[in-house]
Design a protein around this motif. Sequence first.
Motif, PDB file in Angstrom:
ATOM      1  N   LEU A  88     -29.523  14.255 -16.603  1.00 52.08           N
ATOM      2  CA  LEU A  88     -29.961  15.539 -16.058  1.00 52.08           C
ATOM      3  C   LEU A  88     -30.843  16.312 -17.029  1.00 52.08           C
ATOM      4  O   LEU A  88     -31.889  16.845 -16.641  1.00 52.08           O
ATOM      5  N   ARG A 100     -28.407  17.795  -8.230  1.00 49.75           N
ATOM      6  CA  ARG A 100     -27.476  17.382  -9.283  1.00 49.75           C
ATOM      7  C   ARG A 100     -26.762  18.584  -9.898  1.00 49.75           C
ATOM      8  O   ARG A 100     -25.569  18.518 -10.196  1.00 49.75           O
ATOM      9  N   ARG A 153     -22.804  19.206  -9.709  1.00 48.34           N
ATOM     10  CA  ARG A 153     -22.047  19.442 -10.949  1.00 48.34           C
ATOM     11  C   ARG A 153     -21.254  20.736 -10.856  1.00 48.34           C
ATOM     12  O   ARG A 153     -20.107  20.810 -11.275  1.00 48.34           O
ATOM     13  N   LEU A 182     -33.773  10.576 -10.845  1.00 50.30           N
ATOM     14  CA  LEU A 182     -32.419  10.043 -10.675  1.00 50.30           C
ATOM     15  C   LEU A 182     -32.048   9.030 -11.753  1.00 50.30           C
ATOM     16  O   LEU A 182     -30.872   8.815 -12.028  1.00 50.30           O
ATOM     17  N   VAL A 205     -25.839   6.807 -15.272  1.00 48.09           N
ATOM     18  CA  VAL A 205     -27.075   7.248 -14.627  1.00 48.09           C
ATOM     19  C   VAL A 205     -27.806   6.041 -14.045  1.00 48.09           C
ATOM     20  O   VAL A 205     -28.331   6.089 -12.943  1.00 48.09           O
TER      21      VAL A 205
END
Length: 145
Positions: free
Chosen positions: A82, A134, A138, A78, A6
Amino acid sequence: MSARPVLTSARLVTAGAVLAAVVALTLAPRAIAWPARTLVLDALDHLPPSWSALVFGAGADVALNVAFFVPLGAAVALLLPLRWAPASVALCALVSFAVEVLQAGIPGRVPDADDVLSNTIGAAIGTVVVIAMRVAARGGRAARR
């Protein structure tokens, strides 16, 4: 689960640059901040009429406060995994609160509690955009497996 980290260099540099811009413009004396405000308002003036009504419905200052914190909310989201990304809204609210407290000591700057609310709304918008992107990314990776 993704093996990608990340806290990449690009994300850290982007978040740092956005935070520096927020701090510089929100804590700069009015003589420096006002021309930047005018530039942003001029740019927003080129929006389609239906968007202008939405953006400026609550007034130019509210629109600017919201717009100004969208990138910060996105940048902080970011940096977080998540599942922790929604915490970026609270972190940005704390930044906004700190800015308003510090503005009390800067000549020509007027702290306003409503600005904290507007900034937090902007951070929430940026956070939601990042989370949606995101999650979609995913889901796309899962569908390709």
